[in-house]
Design a protein around this motif. Structure first.
Motif, PDB file in Angstrom:
ATOM      1  N   ALA A   1      21.924 -12.051 -59.563  1.00 55.86           N
ATOM      2  CA  ALA A   1      22.552 -11.040 -58.703  1.00 55.86           C
ATOM      3  C   ALA A   1      22.102 -11.188 -57.254  1.00 55.86           C
ATOM      4  CB  ALA A   1      22.231  -9.641 -59.218  1.00 55.86           C
ATOM      5  N   VAL A   2      20.809 -11.452 -57.070  1.00 57.60           N
ATOM      6  CA  VAL A   2      20.274 -11.629 -55.702  1.00 57.60           C
ATOM      7  C   VAL A   2      20.889 -12.854 -55.040  1.00 57.60           C
ATOM      8  CG1 VAL A   2      18.195 -12.261 -54.420  1.00 57.60           C
ATOM      9  CG2 VAL A   2      18.119 -10.379 -56.051  1.00 57.60           C
ATOM     10  N   ALA A   3      20.967 -13.957 -55.775  1.00 52.15           N
ATOM     11  CA  ALA A   3      21.546 -15.186 -55.209  1.00 52.15           C
ATOM     12  C   ALA A   3      23.002 -14.971 -54.801  1.00 52.15           C
ATOM     13  CB  ALA A   3      21.442 -16.322 -56.232  1.00 52.15           C
ATOM     14  N   ILE A   4      23.787 -14.374 -55.691  1.00 54.44           N
ATOM     15  CA  ILE A   4      25.212 -14.148 -55.401  1.00 54.44           C
ATOM     16  C   ILE A   4      25.382 -13.155 -54.258  1.00 54.44           C
ATOM     17  CG2 ILE A   4      27.357 -13.193 -56.356  1.00 54.44           C
ATOM     18  CD1 ILE A   4      26.461 -14.360 -59.065  1.00 54.44           C
ATOM     19  N   THR A   5      24.576 -12.077 -54.285  1.00 56.40           N
ATOM     20  CA  THR A   5      24.686 -11.046 -53.246  1.00 56.40           C
ATOM     21  C   THR A   5      24.286 -11.593 -51.879  1.00 56.40           C
ATOM     22  OG1 THR A   5      24.223  -9.323 -54.876  1.00 56.40           O
ATOM     23  CG2 THR A   5      23.977  -8.725 -52.564  1.00 56.40           C
ATOM     24  N   THR A   6      23.224 -12.388 -51.832  1.00 57.88           N
ATOM     25  CA  THR A   6      22.765 -12.936 -50.552  1.00 57.88           C
ATOM     26  C   THR A   6      23.810 -13.877 -49.951  1.00 57.88           C
ATOM     27  OG1 THR A   6      20.466 -12.779 -51.308  1.00 57.88           O
ATOM     28  CG2 THR A   6      20.905 -14.192 -49.413  1.00 57.88           C
ATOM     29  N   ILE A   7      24.354 -14.753 -50.780  1.00 65.65           N
ATOM     30  CA  ILE A   7      25.399 -15.669 -50.292  1.00 65.65           C
ATOM     31  C   ILE A   7      26.616 -14.886 -49.828  1.00 65.65           C
ATOM     32  CG2 ILE A   7      27.030 -17.478 -50.988  1.00 65.65           C
ATOM     33  CD1 ILE A   7      24.774 -18.456 -52.940  1.00 65.65           C
ATOM     34  N   SER A   8      27.023 -13.898 -50.615  1.00 65.40           N
ATOM     35  CA  SER A   8      28.217 -13.117 -50.258  1.00 65.40           C
ATOM     36  C   SER A   8      27.961 -12.248 -49.025  1.00 65.40           C
ATOM     37  CB  SER A   8      28.659 -12.245 -51.440  1.00 65.40           C
ATOM     38  OG  SER A   8      27.696 -11.268 -51.748  1.00 65.40           O
ATOM     39  N   TYR A   9      26.723 -11.795 -48.848  1.00 65.08           N
ATOM     40  CA  TYR A   9      26.320 -11.021 -47.658  1.00 65.08           C
ATOM     41  C   TYR A   9      26.541 -11.862 -46.401  1.00 65.08           C
ATOM     42  CZ  TYR A   9      22.914  -8.506 -44.611  1.00 65.08           C
ATOM     43  OH  TYR A   9      22.286  -7.826 -43.590  1.00 65.08           O
ATOM     44  N   ILE A  10      26.077 -13.104 -46.446  1.00 65.77           N
ATOM     45  CA  ILE A  10      26.233 -14.002 -45.297  1.00 65.77           C
ATOM     46  C   ILE A  10      27.713 -14.297 -45.045  1.00 65.77           C
ATOM     47  CG2 ILE A  10      25.750 -16.334 -44.440  1.00 65.77           C
ATOM     48  CD1 ILE A  10      23.029 -16.109 -45.961  1.00 65.77           C
ATOM     49  N   LEU A  11      28.459 -14.563 -46.104  1.00 63.52           N
ATOM     50  CA  LEU A  11      29.893 -14.840 -45.957  1.00 63.52           C
ATOM     51  C   LEU A  11      30.630 -13.635 -45.379  1.00 63.52           C
ATOM     52  CD1 LEU A  11      30.614 -16.702 -49.325  1.00 63.52           C
ATOM     53  CD2 LEU A  11      30.555 -17.722 -47.026  1.00 63.52           C
ATOM     54  N   LEU A  12      30.253 -12.432 -45.829  1.00 63.22           N
ATOM     55  CA  LEU A  12      30.915 -11.215 -45.359  1.00 63.22           C
ATOM     56  C   LEU A  12      30.653 -10.974 -43.882  1.00 63.22           C
ATOM     57  CD1 LEU A  12      32.435  -8.521 -45.937  1.00 63.22           C
ATOM     58  CD2 LEU A  12      30.198  -7.523 -46.467  1.00 63.22           C
ATOM     59  N   PHE A  13      29.376 -10.997 -43.493  1.00 61.21           N
ATOM     60  CA  PHE A  13      29.032 -10.623 -42.127  1.00 61.21           C
ATOM     61  C   PHE A  13      29.219 -11.762 -41.122  1.00 61.21           C
ATOM     62  CE2 PHE A  13      26.710  -7.431 -44.667  1.00 61.21           C
ATOM     63  CZ  PHE A  13      27.445  -6.332 -44.236  1.00 61.21           C
ATOM     64  N   ALA A  14      29.374 -12.975 -41.618  1.00 57.72           N
ATOM     65  CA  ALA A  14      29.800 -14.073 -40.750  1.00 57.72           C
ATOM     66  C   ALA A  14      31.324 -14.087 -40.632  1.00 57.72           C
ATOM     67  CB  ALA A  14      29.305 -15.408 -41.296  1.00 57.72           C
ATOM     68  N   GLU A  15      31.959 -13.113 -41.304  1.00 60.38           N
ATOM     69  CA  GLU A  15      33.415 -12.925 -41.297  1.00 60.38           C
ATOM     70  C   GLU A  15      34.160 -14.173 -41.778  1.00 60.38           C
ATOM     71  OE1 GLU A  15      35.080 -10.279 -38.248  1.00 60.38           O
ATOM     72  OE2 GLU A  15      33.145 -10.456 -37.225  1.00 60.38           O
ATOM     73  N   ILE A  16      33.648 -14.745 -42.887  1.00 61.93           N
ATOM     74  CA  ILE A  16      34.284 -15.897 -43.519  1.00 61.93           C
ATOM     75  C   ILE A  16      35.103 -15.450 -44.725  1.00 61.93           C
ATOM     76  CG2 ILE A  16      33.868 -18.097 -44.699  1.00 61.93           C
ATOM     77  CD1 ILE A  16      31.256 -18.305 -43.009  1.00 61.93           C
ATOM     78  N   LEU A  17      34.458 -14.718 -45.652  1.00 58.09           N
ATOM     79  CA  LEU A  17      35.130 -14.202 -46.852  1.00 58.09           C
ATOM     80  C   LEU A  17      34.541 -12.836 -47.199  1.00 58.09           C
ATOM     81  CD1 LEU A  17      35.131 -17.332 -49.226  1.00 58.09           C
ATOM     82  CD2 LEU A  17      37.155 -16.302 -48.179  1.00 58.09           C
ATOM     83  N   ASP A  18      35.394 -11.922 -47.676  1.00 59.30           N
ATOM     84  CA  ASP A  18      34.874 -10.622 -48.081  1.00 59.30           C
ATOM     85  C   ASP A  18      34.872 -10.408 -49.593  1.00 59.30           C
ATOM     86  OD1 ASP A  18      37.587 -10.337 -48.475  1.00 59.30           O
ATOM     87  OD2 ASP A  18      37.863  -8.813 -46.925  1.00 59.30           O
ATOM     88  N   TRP A  19      35.756 -11.104 -50.332  1.00 62.70           N
ATOM     89  CA  TRP A  19      35.853 -10.839 -51.774  1.00 62.70           C
ATOM     90  C   TRP A  19      34.599 -11.216 -52.573  1.00 62.70           C
ATOM     91  CZ3 TRP A  19      35.306 -14.930 -55.008  1.00 62.70           C
ATOM     92  CH2 TRP A  19      35.632 -16.202 -54.523  1.00 62.70           C
ATOM     93  N   PRO A  20      33.813 -12.241 -52.185  1.00 64.24           N
ATOM     94  CA  PRO A  20      32.596 -12.505 -52.972  1.00 64.24           C
ATOM     95  C   PRO A  20      31.620 -11.325 -52.986  1.00 64.24           C
ATOM     96  CG  PRO A  20      33.139 -14.417 -51.640  1.00 64.24           C
ATOM     97  CD  PRO A  20      34.011 -13.297 -51.170  1.00 64.24           C
ATOM     98  N   PHE A  21      31.581 -10.559 -51.882  1.00 56.95           N
ATOM     99  CA  PHE A  21      30.698  -9.400 -51.807  1.00 56.95           C
ATOM    100  C   PHE A  21      31.103  -8.360 -52.844  1.00 56.95           C
ATOM    101  CE2 PHE A  21      29.069  -5.449 -49.836  1.00 56.95           C
ATOM    102  CZ  PHE A  21      27.756  -5.828 -49.627  1.00 56.95           C
ATOM    103  N   ARG A  22      32.393  -8.237 -53.069  1.00 55.84           N
ATOM    104  CA  ARG A  22      32.892  -7.272 -54.055  1.00 55.84           C
ATOM    105  C   ARG A  22      32.586  -7.735 -55.476  1.00 55.84           C
ATOM    106  NH1 ARG A  22      38.604  -6.718 -50.708  1.00 55.84           N
ATOM    107  NH2 ARG A  22      37.619  -5.952 -48.792  1.00 55.84           N
TER     108      ARG A  22
END
Length: 197
Positions: free
Chosen positions: A132-153
């Motif tokens: 969960a931490v690995a997926i959340t951290t990667i998705s956090y970076i993708l979200l706030f770098a404005e690359i992708l938002d769906w992985p965070f969900r």
């Protein structure tokens, strides 16, 4: 005395302390609105999280204190990530607030349950939390770098499962334990203990 000192002062524990000390640095760059530097320090913190566990196993320096320091470091860094996200990207946070709040609750509720039962921070390091931490951290970076938002969900689902598992472990054990990989390990131990009685 020397053996006790060696267990307390070792390289993995030092790296965990460094991770904790990176939190105020992350706050500094967030308040300065320097997102690139914030991401850089965040990546360093993530690297130390991987490194301390790896070194503890490789150097055979895994200790109860080290496990707890690691958990404290994780809790402090992930709390810092959450607060700094509000400082740096309030618009994105408002848009993704349902998922964000769910993820924050999934990291804090198991800790609160552990504090209530054992009066200290739990330190299970389950496989589900690591994933969960690995997926959340990667998705956090993708979200706030404005690359992708769906992985965070999607990460929200992994965090919910990890939280349920940690809470279940806390409720099932009588004494505090560290490094419990899955709830099934506890269930199996409880079953074996019951059968041997």
């Amino acid at each position: 005395m020397d053996n006790a000192k060696e267990q307390i002062v070792n390289l993995p524990n030092l790296i965990s302390v460094i991770r904790i000390l990176l939190a105020p640095v992350m706050f500094y760059f967030a308040f300065k609105q320097q997102s690139y530097w914030f991401f850089g320090v965040l990546l360093l913190a993530i690297f130390t999280d991987v490194l301390d566990g790896l070194l503890a196993r490789t150097l055979n320096q895994a200790t109860t204190l080290g496990s707890r320091l690691d958990s404290w470091g994780d809790f402090i860094i992930y709390s810092t990530m959450a607060i700094c996200a509000w400082i740096l990207w309030p618009d994105i946070m408002l848009r993704e607030r349902f998922y964000f709040i769910t993820i924050v609750l999934s990291f804090t509720l198991p800790v609160l349950v552990g504090l209530i039962k054992f009066h200290t921070i739990i330190s299970y390091h389950t496989w589900s939390v690591k994933l969960a931490v690995a997926i959340t951290t990667i998705s956090y970076i993708l979200l706030f770098a404005e690359i992708l938002d769906w992985p965070f969900r999607i990460a929200t689902l992994f965090c919910i499962y990890a939280a349920i598992e940690e809470i279940a472990i806390t409720l099932l054990i009588r004494r505090q334990r560290v490094n419990v990989k899955t709830v099934w390990q506890i269930l199996r131990n409880n079953h074996n203990t019951h059968n041997s009685m």
